[in-house]
Scaffold this motif. Sequence first.
Motif, PDB file in Angstrom:
ATOM      1  N   ASP A  32       0.825  -1.202   0.000  1.00 61.67           N
ATOM      2  CA  ASP A  32       0.000   0.000   0.000  1.00 61.67           C
ATOM      3  C   ASP A  32       0.863   1.258   0.000  1.00 61.67           C
ATOM      4  OD1 ASP A  32      -2.240  -1.579   0.026  1.00 61.67           O
ATOM      5  OD2 ASP A  32      -2.578  -1.402   2.199  1.00 61.67           O
ATOM      6  N   SER A  47       2.413   1.720  -3.433  1.00 60.31           N
ATOM      7  CA  SER A  47       1.447   2.000  -4.492  1.00 60.31           C
ATOM      8  C   SER A  47       1.196   3.498  -4.658  1.00 60.31           C
ATOM      9  CB  SER A  47       0.124   1.277  -4.210  1.00 60.31           C
ATOM     10  OG  SER A  47      -0.507   1.807  -3.056  1.00 60.31           O
ATOM     11  N   ALA A  48       1.602   4.287  -3.668  1.00 63.08           N
ATOM     12  CA  ALA A  48       1.464   5.739  -3.776  1.00 63.08           C
ATOM     13  C   ALA A  48       2.509   6.337  -4.710  1.00 63.08           C
ATOM     14  CB  ALA A  48       1.565   6.384  -2.398  1.00 63.08           C
TER      15      ALA A  48
END
Length: 248
Positions: free
Chosen positions: A148, A151-152
Amino acid sequence: MSVQIDWLFPSPGSDLSDGQLSALYDREDRGALWLRVNFVSSVDGAATVDGVSGALGGDADHRVFDLLRELTDVVIVGAGTVRGEGYGPMVLPPASIDRRVSRGLAPHPVFAIVSNRLDLDPSSRIFSEAPVRPIVVTTDAAPRDRRDALSAVADILIAGDSRLDPVGLVAGLAERGLTQQHCEGGPSLFGTLLAAGVVNELCLTVSPQLVAGEAGRIITGDLASPRDLALGHVLASGDTLLLRYELR
């Protein structure tokens, strides 16, 4: 002034220009999937000196290294090699950008980093200064919190459940239009790709050094049987050889 590189086989040529060198490595059908792997090795087979490959690569190797990046859609590197070799963002010099654009290519290739554990820093320059959003290739079992976070700053490509699926890796990149694929290591990733039968070409610079000791080779892992190679060309720069092989 560029270091001189001569063509020994199959057709002799002296002091090749960047354009002539690119023509030797370029693929006529860029729409067809092609995975090239590039390594440097000492004469006695060492892939590193003091843990890194930099001491083996001279001016000729660096020149071809840069030209190969110009020709590819995506540069694939294992996370361990990214850390060990001190990779920064995948930024090409202005002359390389100009040549890529003149071929109708994007200014920069995509940087694809392969990591099972996702032990990567999202704030690294690799991501924050990337001219093109990188891709992180991992497995479905990778830590969700790290996925997560990354993924930015990068696109996540899942290739495999708990172990890397090399076929899924190359196919997933190709589905993104990245058909000309160029892998810069490391040896474990090369071994995984080779064992899966997805490698098409090996470019190997033979550095005129003897290293001895416990240095690793360009490939680790096991193969069901040795893979045969077909010699594509031989270049030379002083005492350095630059070889291109296609896998049979």
